[in-house]
Write a protein that holds these residues in place. Structure first.
Motif, PDB file in Angstrom:
ATOM      1  N   VAL A  71       0.858  -1.184   0.000  1.00  0.00           N
ATOM      2  CA  VAL A  71       0.000   0.000   0.000  1.00  0.00           C
ATOM      3  C   VAL A  71       0.895   1.235   0.000  1.00  0.00           C
ATOM      4  N   VAL A  72       0.576   2.194  -0.890  1.00  0.00           N
ATOM      5  CA  VAL A  72       1.317   3.455  -0.925  1.00  0.00           C
ATOM      6  C   VAL A  72       0.318   4.606  -0.791  1.00  0.00           C
ATOM      7  N   THR A  73       0.797   5.718  -0.321  1.00  0.00           N
ATOM      8  CA  THR A  73      -0.090   6.875  -0.210  1.00  0.00           C
ATOM      9  C   THR A  73      -0.528   7.311  -1.606  1.00  0.00           C
ATOM     10  N   ASP A  74      -1.656   8.008  -1.679  1.00  0.00           N
ATOM     11  CA  ASP A  74      -2.149   8.481  -2.975  1.00  0.00           C
ATOM     12  C   ASP A  74      -1.121   9.380  -3.664  1.00  0.00           C
ATOM     13  N   GLU A  75      -0.439  10.201  -2.870  1.00  0.00           N
ATOM     14  CA  GLU A  75       0.547  11.122  -3.441  1.00  0.00           C
ATOM     15  C   GLU A  75       1.720  10.360  -4.057  1.00  0.00           C
ATOM     16  N   VAL A  76       2.207   9.356  -3.350  1.00  0.00           N
ATOM     17  CA  VAL A  76       3.318   8.561  -3.872  1.00  0.00           C
ATOM     18  C   VAL A  76       2.872   7.785  -5.107  1.00  0.00           C
ATOM     19  N   PHE A  77       1.647   7.288  -5.086  1.00  0.00           N
ATOM     20  CA  PHE A  77       1.174   6.529  -6.255  1.00  0.00           C
ATOM     21  C   PHE A  77       1.136   7.429  -7.487  1.00  0.00           C
ATOM     22  N   ARG A  78       0.753   8.682  -7.309  1.00  0.00           N
ATOM     23  CA  ARG A  78       0.730   9.605  -8.450  1.00  0.00           C
ATOM     24  C   ARG A  78       2.130   9.798  -9.015  1.00  0.00           C
ATOM     25  N   VAL A  79       3.135   9.786  -8.142  1.00  0.00           N
ATOM     26  CA  VAL A  79       4.522   9.907  -8.593  1.00  0.00           C
ATOM     27  C   VAL A  79       4.937   8.654  -9.368  1.00  0.00           C
ATOM     28  N   MET A  80       4.497   7.497  -8.894  1.00  0.00           N
ATOM     29  CA  MET A  80       4.839   6.223  -9.542  1.00  0.00           C
ATOM     30  C   MET A  80       4.137   6.059 -10.888  1.00  0.00           C
ATOM     31  N   SER A  81       2.969   6.620 -11.013  1.00  0.00           N
ATOM     32  CA  SER A  81       2.097   6.342 -12.153  1.00  0.00           C
ATOM     33  C   SER A  81       2.622   6.948 -13.448  1.00  0.00           C
ATOM     34  N   ASP A  82       2.295   6.284 -14.559  1.00  0.00           N
ATOM     35  CA  ASP A  82       2.641   6.764 -15.889  1.00  0.00           C
ATOM     36  C   ASP A  82       1.423   7.382 -16.586  1.00  0.00           C
ATOM     37  N   THR A  83       0.315   7.515 -15.854  1.00  0.00           N
ATOM     38  CA  THR A  83      -0.912   8.052 -16.444  1.00  0.00           C
ATOM     39  C   THR A  83      -1.338   9.340 -15.739  1.00  0.00           C
ATOM     40  N   ARG A  84      -2.159  10.122 -16.431  1.00  0.00           N
ATOM     41  CA  ARG A  84      -2.621  11.388 -15.851  1.00  0.00           C
ATOM     42  C   ARG A  84      -3.643  11.166 -14.740  1.00  0.00           C
ATOM     43  N   THR A  85      -4.456  10.141 -14.893  1.00  0.00           N
ATOM     44  CA  THR A  85      -5.485   9.857 -13.888  1.00  0.00           C
ATOM     45  C   THR A  85      -5.315   8.423 -13.392  1.00  0.00           C
ATOM     46  N   PRO A  86      -4.386   8.204 -12.459  1.00  0.00           N
ATOM     47  CA  PRO A  86      -4.091   6.848 -11.984  1.00  0.00           C
ATOM     48  C   PRO A  86      -5.320   6.170 -11.382  1.00  0.00           C
ATOM     49  N   GLN A  87      -5.450   4.869 -11.643  1.00  0.00           N
ATOM     50  CA  GLN A  87      -6.552   4.093 -11.086  1.00  0.00           C
ATOM     51  C   GLN A  87      -6.200   3.454  -9.744  1.00  0.00           C
ATOM     52  N   GLY A  88      -4.947   3.597  -9.349  1.00  0.00           N
ATOM     53  CA  GLY A  88      -4.580   3.159  -8.007  1.00  0.00           C
ATOM     54  C   GLY A  88      -4.054   1.742  -7.893  1.00  0.00           C
ATOM     55  N   ILE A  89      -3.778   1.072  -9.010  1.00  0.00           N
ATOM     56  CA  ILE A  89      -3.212  -0.273  -8.934  1.00  0.00           C
ATOM     57  C   ILE A  89      -2.215  -0.474 -10.075  1.00  0.00           C
ATOM     58  N   LEU A  90      -1.069  -1.018  -9.723  1.00  0.00           N
ATOM     59  CA  LEU A  90      -0.093  -1.407 -10.731  1.00  0.00           C
ATOM     60  C   LEU A  90       0.625  -2.660 -10.258  1.00  0.00           C
ATOM     61  N   ALA A  91       1.233  -3.351 -11.191  1.00  0.00           N
ATOM     62  CA  ALA A  91       1.911  -4.606 -10.862  1.00  0.00           C
ATOM     63  C   ALA A  91       3.227  -4.701 -11.606  1.00  0.00           C
ATOM     64  N   LEU A  92       4.187  -5.361 -10.977  1.00  0.00           N
ATOM     65  CA  LEU A  92       5.400  -5.771 -11.672  1.00  0.00           C
ATOM     66  C   LEU A  92       5.158  -7.194 -12.167  1.00  0.00           C
ATOM     67  N   VAL A  93       5.424  -7.407 -13.434  1.00  0.00           N
ATOM     68  CA  VAL A  93       5.055  -8.658 -14.099  1.00  0.00           C
ATOM     69  C   VAL A  93       6.276  -9.271 -14.773  1.00  0.00           C
ATOM     70  N   LYS A  94       6.367 -10.588 -14.706  1.00  0.00           N
ATOM     71  CA  LYS A  94       7.464 -11.301 -15.373  1.00  0.00           C
ATOM     72  C   LYS A  94       7.263 -11.267 -16.888  1.00  0.00           C
ATOM     73  N   GLN A  95       8.344 -11.025 -17.592  1.00  0.00           N
ATOM     74  CA  GLN A  95       8.267 -10.978 -19.048  1.00  0.00           C
ATOM     75  C   GLN A  95       7.981 -12.359 -19.633  1.00  0.00           C
ATOM     76  N   LEU A  96       7.315 -12.349 -20.777  1.00  0.00           N
ATOM     77  CA  LEU A  96       6.989 -13.595 -21.464  1.00  0.00           C
ATOM     78  C   LEU A  96       8.117 -13.960 -22.429  1.00  0.00           C
ATOM     79  N   THR A  97       8.283 -15.248 -22.664  1.00  0.00           N
ATOM     80  CA  THR A  97       9.323 -15.719 -23.572  1.00  0.00           C
ATOM     81  C   THR A  97       8.719 -16.695 -24.572  1.00  0.00           C
ATOM     82  N   TYR A  98       8.976 -16.444 -25.868  1.00  0.00           N
ATOM     83  CA  TYR A  98       8.482 -17.320 -26.919  1.00  0.00           C
ATOM     84  C   TYR A  98       9.637 -17.740 -27.820  1.00  0.00           C
ATOM     85  N   ALA A  99       9.567 -18.957 -28.307  1.00  0.00           N
ATOM     86  CA  ALA A  99      10.492 -19.429 -29.331  1.00  0.00           C
ATOM     87  C   ALA A  99       9.940 -19.036 -30.697  1.00  0.00           C
ATOM     88  N   PRO A 100      10.804 -18.907 -31.718  1.00  0.00           N
ATOM     89  CA  PRO A 100      10.317 -18.520 -33.061  1.00  0.00           C
ATOM     90  C   PRO A 100       9.195 -19.418 -33.563  1.00  0.00           C
TER      91      PRO A 100
END
Length: 259
Positions: A71-100
């Protein structure tokens, strides 16, 4: 609760959002927003961040019930966010790997989008999202195409990034030649196209070569196509946006295959 933007975890999120190098080294990327959060395969979620305001909604709390999150404060979340109107949730996700081969492994004919030097993140994301809707089997990109894990690309895919196989190649020519050896018929969207796009048969193994927004395909790549095709224009318009042109071709292919 995280109350400072100087927190190490906050800095990690911001670094992953801004730098492809950080994403490549960590094998992680950032997704932001409710809709795409619901699309993430659970096994790919590395960590979750939510704002204080997000937790005030009962349905939001139910969404992440049983999950570990910060949980982060609303102010800190706005700093973290890449959008103008943050929805209040973000995740770090593992990258996908595919073979040709994952790009052509399918129960029916292969259906590929082959992208050269696409620079606009919105265009790349739109091609992937429209591609899922049209039934493509995969996306092949050269190494100078936009980073698929750029937050703007991820948002534009609206979750399709988790379902459409994709791969980058350091040698686009060699990769295209291998596809041709597999019997995949390749078309270049090109102003010098001989036929209008709807005149060709896309019910067989098919790939479309789509070039840079400003300059189109390089001559060397365009020459590898079996045929040049064009989308006829009315008025004074010479060509379409790369994502729009790709969508026209993809949905014509989908139409033919339904028929």
């Amino acid at each position: 609760m995280i109350t400072s933007s100087a927190n190490g975890k906050v800095k990690q999120v911001m670094n992953l959002m801004k730098k492809a190098k950080a994403r490549n080294e960590s094998g992680l990327f950032v997704t932001e927003g409710l809709r795409i959060f619901k699309e993430i395969p659970p096994e790919l979620i590395e960590s979750i961040f939510v704002s204080e305001g997000f937790l005030k909604e009962k349905e939001h709390k139910q969404l992440i019930d049983g999950m570990q999150y910060e949980v982060v404060t609303d102010e800190v979340f706005r700093v973290m966010s890449d959008t103008r109107t943050p929805q209040g949730i973000l995740a770090l996700v593992k990258q996908l790997t595919y073979a040709p081969e994952d790009l052509t492994r399918t129960g029916g004919p292969a259906f590929l989008m082959i992208l050269e030097n696409i620079q606009d993140p919105g265009n790349l994301g739109t091609i992937i999202r429209a591609g899922e809707g049209a039934g493509i089997t995969g996306v092949l990109m050269n190494s100078t195409t936009a980073d698929i894990y750029n937050p703007k690309v991820i948002r534009s895919t609206m979750g399709s990034v988790f379902r459409v196989p994709f791969a980058y190649t350091g040698d686009l020519t060699a990769s295209i030649l291998r596809l041709k050896d597999q019997g995949i018929r390749l078309y270049a969207a090109h102003l010098d196209g001989r036929n209008n796009y709807e005149k060709e048969d896309y019910t067989v193994d098919t790939g479309f070569l789509i070039g840079n927004e400003a300059n189109g395909l390089t001559e060397d790549t365009a020459r590898l196509a079996e045929a040049y095709i064009k989308i006829p224009m009315m008025g004074s318009v010479e060509s379409l946006n790369a994502a729009v042109a790709a969508s026209v071709l993809m949905f014509e292919t989908a139409r033919q295959r339904r028929a």
